[in-house]
Design an enzyme around this catalytic site. Structure first.
Site, PDB file in Angstrom:
ATOM      1  N   GLU A 113       0.821  -1.214   0.000  1.00 31.55           N
ATOM      2  CA  GLU A 113       0.000   0.000   0.000  1.00 31.55           C
ATOM      3  C   GLU A 113       0.858   1.268   0.000  1.00 31.55           C
ATOM      4  O   GLU A 113       0.488   2.271  -0.633  1.00 31.55           O
ATOM      5  CB  GLU A 113      -0.945   0.003   1.206  1.00 31.55           C
ATOM      6  CG  GLU A 113      -2.089  -1.005   1.112  1.00 31.55           C
ATOM      7  CD  GLU A 113      -1.711  -2.413   1.582  1.00 31.55           C
ATOM      8  OE1 GLU A 113      -0.511  -2.646   1.871  1.00 31.55           O
ATOM      9  OE2 GLU A 113      -2.605  -3.270   1.647  1.00 31.55           O
ATOM     10  N   GLU A 140     -17.389   1.124 -10.534  1.00 30.71           N
ATOM     11  CA  GLU A 140     -17.509   0.074 -11.558  1.00 30.71           C
ATOM     12  C   GLU A 140     -18.203  -1.112 -10.913  1.00 30.71           C
ATOM     13  O   GLU A 140     -17.773  -1.599  -9.871  1.00 30.71           O
ATOM     14  CB  GLU A 140     -16.113  -0.340 -12.065  1.00 30.71           C
ATOM     15  CG  GLU A 140     -16.158  -1.499 -13.041  1.00 30.71           C
ATOM     16  CD  GLU A 140     -14.789  -1.987 -13.529  1.00 30.71           C
ATOM     17  OE1 GLU A 140     -13.875  -1.161 -13.729  1.00 30.71           O
ATOM     18  OE2 GLU A 140     -14.640  -3.222 -13.687  1.00 30.71           O
TER      19      GLU A 140
END
Ligand SMILES: *[C@@H]1O[C@H](CO)[C@@H](O)[C@H](O)[C@H]1NC(C)=O
Ligand SMILES: *[C@@H]1O[C@H](CO)[C@@H](O)[C@H](O)[C@H]1NC(C)=O
Ligand SMILES: *[C@@H]1O[C@H](CO)[C@@H](O)[C@H](O)[C@H]1NC(C)=O
Ligand SMILES: *[C@@H]1O[C@H](CO)[C@@H](O)[C@H](O)[C@H]1NC(C)=O
Ligand SMILES: *[C@@H]1O[C@H](CO)[C@@H](O)[C@H](O)[C@H]1NC(C)=O
Ligand SMILES: *[C@@H]1O[C@H](CO)[C@@H](O)[C@H](O)[C@H]1NC(C)=O
Ligand SMILES: *[C@@H]1O[C@H](CO)[C@@H](O)[C@H](O)[C@H]1NC(C)=O
Ligand SMILES: *[C@@H]1O[C@H](CO)[C@@H](O)[C@H](O)[C@H]1NC(C)=O
Ligand SMILES: *[C@@H]1O[C@H](CO)[C@@H](O)[C@H](O)[C@H]1NC(C)=O
Ligand SMILES: *[C@@H]1O[C@H](CO)[C@@H](O)[C@H](O)[C@H]1NC(C)=O
Ligand SMILES: *[C@@H]1O[C@H](CO)[C@@H](O)[C@H](O)[C@H]1NC(C)=O
Ligand SMILES: *[C@@H]1O[C@H](CO)[C@@H](O)[C@H](O)[C@H]1NC(C)=O
Length: 553
Positions: free
Chosen positions: A198, A314
């Protein structure tokens, strides 16, 4: 202000009954109510980067069919859908200033049979942003790079072209990288080392958006201010992949405070996942509930704050572009209604349904290809039904209510019990044998064809909606069965390409203008299996006599 409340759980506990037998009315239990306030353009789309020229066309050849379908939804929900241009292929797109076409994509079936994994875009790609009036877009910049040495040049070159093409009028936000949580593990080929974490992602993201901003300062200064320079992020593919959104956020993803929407991606299951069925996977409210709730839990764990609302950037039914017979069938349209409304009820404030050329789950096919003909597809009718509930169960049922100005205005009931009308095996007892009793509520079953499908069951719903006696308008999302891929209507309207290029056409063979009396505050309504019904309360006679949808010219 508009509010949506989900009373699906209340329905679930009260159970369902056949139409001859009516249960006492369901009262809405406030403990079960979930509510949300959607953003404008709640029902929006995400278009696969490589398919965008097909969907939108270019200056010399705009895609009018797509625009008609967007207009229909815009008319109903008040705003045309917002269009996110992105997806896996945004991270393959490399800029080539000499390319004479908008996009040159090369498919490698080992990587994906459905979209190109080697892509060049040229200057005319950006023409596609100017073919649809009154539409706002997000442009997805390439972060993944696809192991191409031109990635840094691509970022600065496309930043300039995109900012000039969109300007303040056509832009809503930017996006940098699609599903970076899968960069190290992608089934289409990893683009980062397995050690990618990350912190690496956040550093890269902050560097990239700083580069883009510097290009804007020089070329589009109006888009480089604190108020205008905004992103949707992190656009991760799931909640349990290689990178985790809460860790990325904690590592400083929003340090420059330019994230406008916390964007999640969601699919219910995979096209090739064993055991996937229409009834068990898509027409299954429990499944949808669990899928959406995982994202809400993640958003709550990230805690980006009130001013960074949660959106589905999405989403669709089955990842890997859907499965034929499932994702393109009417049952998937009913799923789409349940999915989007459940998102709304949980505070996910905009939902972008994803599609690409030849994708099985697409709402429409924008052009003719060797694989699919141009046309409006079943899921679009689900989109229309949602747009119509201006937002203003057991596994197989859900109901939603929309409140306008504090009073109940509309109720949407989705009966997701599969009814397979092409099933001619009469001894099978239909697809929901527990309730397979012909109650004569719907005339489509049991006629004289050689092997008729089993009769279509219908179920009665009874709601206590308060107030006295009034007339309510009834509008139905109709098809012959959950397996139908054509012959679909919303309130008698058809939006197919072959009728009028996607503009609305009222069919003569579907009952419209139906009303129901709410008596002593109780609304009773019968819904055949595999159908969604919207009831609008307190409509005046004058409204009832007006056409539900004016023809736009
Ligand atoms: C609605 O259904 C309930 C439950 O079956 C029944 O008690 C009631 O009489 C019905 N009301 C009307 C107006 O039909
Ligand atoms: C584009 O064409 C020009 C002239 O042929 C050439 O000099 C240049 O290197 C080419 N650029 C790219 C990106 O291929
Ligand atoms: C515009 O679209 C048409 C139709 O798809 C295509 O033939 C043409 O090459 C495109 N023009 C450019 C500049 O990409
Ligand atoms: C498109 O890309 C392929 C290689 O991926 C190449 O062979 C072809 O010449 C390119 N076409 C154009 C018009 O640039
Ligand atoms: C297609 O992709 C596979 C897997 O990445 C690769 O091994 C192969 O070389 C590619 N084929 C072509 C023609 O690029
Ligand atoms: C990512 O890896 C680097 C280098 O190993 C390490 O310093 C950093 O703490 C890691 N970050 C996270 C969020 O695990
Ligand atoms: C619906 O989904 C849930 C959760 O995955 C599952 O337990 C249940 O069996 C499914 N229902 C049907 C009818 O398949
Ligand atoms: C519908 O029934 C037919 C015939 O039994 C079968 O071939 C088909 O797979 C079924 N469709 C669905 C979606 O279950
Ligand atoms: C028809 O349904 C019966 C009962 O469910 C089942 O045993 C039989 O295999 C089915 N036949 C076909 C052809 O699907
Ligand atoms: C739907 O059913 C009607 C009546 O049985 C039939 O006329 C029509 O052709 C069917 N539509 C489709 C798309 O199968
Ligand atoms: C109505 O007619 C259309 C074709 O015009 C057909 O596709 C559809 O299935 C019909 N619907 C019914 C309920 O018969
Ligand atoms: C409605 O309420 C009135 C007065 O309480 C009662 O007379 C009537 O039977 C009720 N109607 C229904 C359909 O329950």
């Amino acid at each position: 202000m508009r509010l949506i409340q989900n009373i699906g759980l209340v329905l679930l506990r009260a159970g369902i009954v056949l139409c001859q037998v009516r249960q006492p009315a369901i009262s809405i239990d406030s403990a079960e109510i979930k509510s949300g306030t959607p953003l404008d353009g709640f029902l929006s789309y995400s278009i696969e980067f490589a398919s965008f020229p097909d969907f939108a066309g270019n200056k010399s050849s705009p895609n009018k069919f797509s625009d008609n379908l967007l207009d229909n939804i815009g008319y109903l929900q008040g705003d045309k859908p917002y269009i996110r241009v992105g997806g896996n292929t945004q991270d393959y797109a490399i800029y080539n200033a000499n390319l004479t076409v908008g996009l040159n994509g090369t498919v490698n079936v080992t990587r994906s049979p459905d979209y190109p994994t080697t892509i060049e875009i040229g200057p005319s790609f950006f023409e596609s942003y100017s073919t649809w009036p009154n539409v706002k877009f997000s442009h997805g910049f390439n972060m993944g790079g696809n192991h191409d040495s031109r990635i840094q040049d691509t970022l600065t070159q496309t930043a300039e072209l995109a900012c000039k093409a969109l300007g303040t009028d056509k832009l809503y936000v930017w996006e940098y990288g699609n599903e970076a949580d899968l960069f190290a593990t992608s089934a289409q080929g990893p683009v980062r080392a397995s050690s990618y974490n990350e912190s690496d992602y956040v550093n890269e993201w902050l560097d990239g958006v700083a580069v883009i901003k510097s290009v804007f300062r020089k070329n589009c200064p109006g888009l480089a201010s604190i108020d205008t320079y905004k992103y949707m992020a992190p656009s991760f593919g799931g909640v349990a992949n290689h990178l985790k959104a809460p860790i990325a956020w904690a590592a400083g993803l929003d340090n420059t405070e330019n994230i406008k929407y916390f964007s999640s991606h969601n699919y219910i299951s995979g096209a090739a996942t064993p055991g996937v069925t229409l009834q068990g996977t898509l027409m299954n409210h429990t499944r949808t509930r669990l899928s959406v709730e995982a994202h809400v839990d993640e958003y709550n764990a990230v805690h980006p704050g009130e001013d960074v609302p949660h959106i589905m950037g999405e989403a669709n039914s089955l990842y890997n572009q859907g499965r034929p017979g499932l994702s393109n069938a009417f049952g998937a349209a009913l799923w789409g209604v349940d999915f989007a409304l459940y998102c709304a009820a949980l505070g996910i404030r905009r939902v972008h349904m994803h599609m690409g050329t030849d994708y099985r789950y697409a709402s429409w096919q924008p052009i003719e290809t060797p694989l699919a003909s141009r046309g409006t597809k079943a899921p679009y009718y689900g989109n229309i039904a949602i747009a119509h509930l201006p937002l203003t169960g057991g596994d197989t049922e859900a109901a939603y209510a929309a409140y306008v100005g504090g009073s109940l205005k509309r109720v949407m009931i989705i009966n997701m019990n599969a009814y397979n009308y092409t099933n001619t095996n009469t001894s099978s007892g239909g697809s929901s044998s527990m309730h397979a009793v012909d109650c004569g509520c719907d005339g489509s079953g049991g006629q004289s064809s050689p092997s008729p499908p089993p009769p279509r069951p219908a179920r009665a719903y009874s709601f206590f909606v308060g107030g006295g006696t009034t007339t309510a308008r009834v509008q139905r999302l109709y098809a012959n069965g959950s397996d139908a891929i054509t012959g679909i209507t919303w309130d008698g309207w058809n939006y197919n390409y072959e009728l009028d290029e996607g503009r609305p056409v009222r069919l003569a063979n579907v009952t419209v203008g139906e009303t129901v009396q709410v008596q002593n505050g109780t609304l009773n309504i019968t819904v055949p299996d595999s159908q969604a019904v919207m009831v609008t309360l307190g409509v005046s006679d004058e409204t009832l006599n007006r056409p539900a949808r004016k023809r736009r010219t």
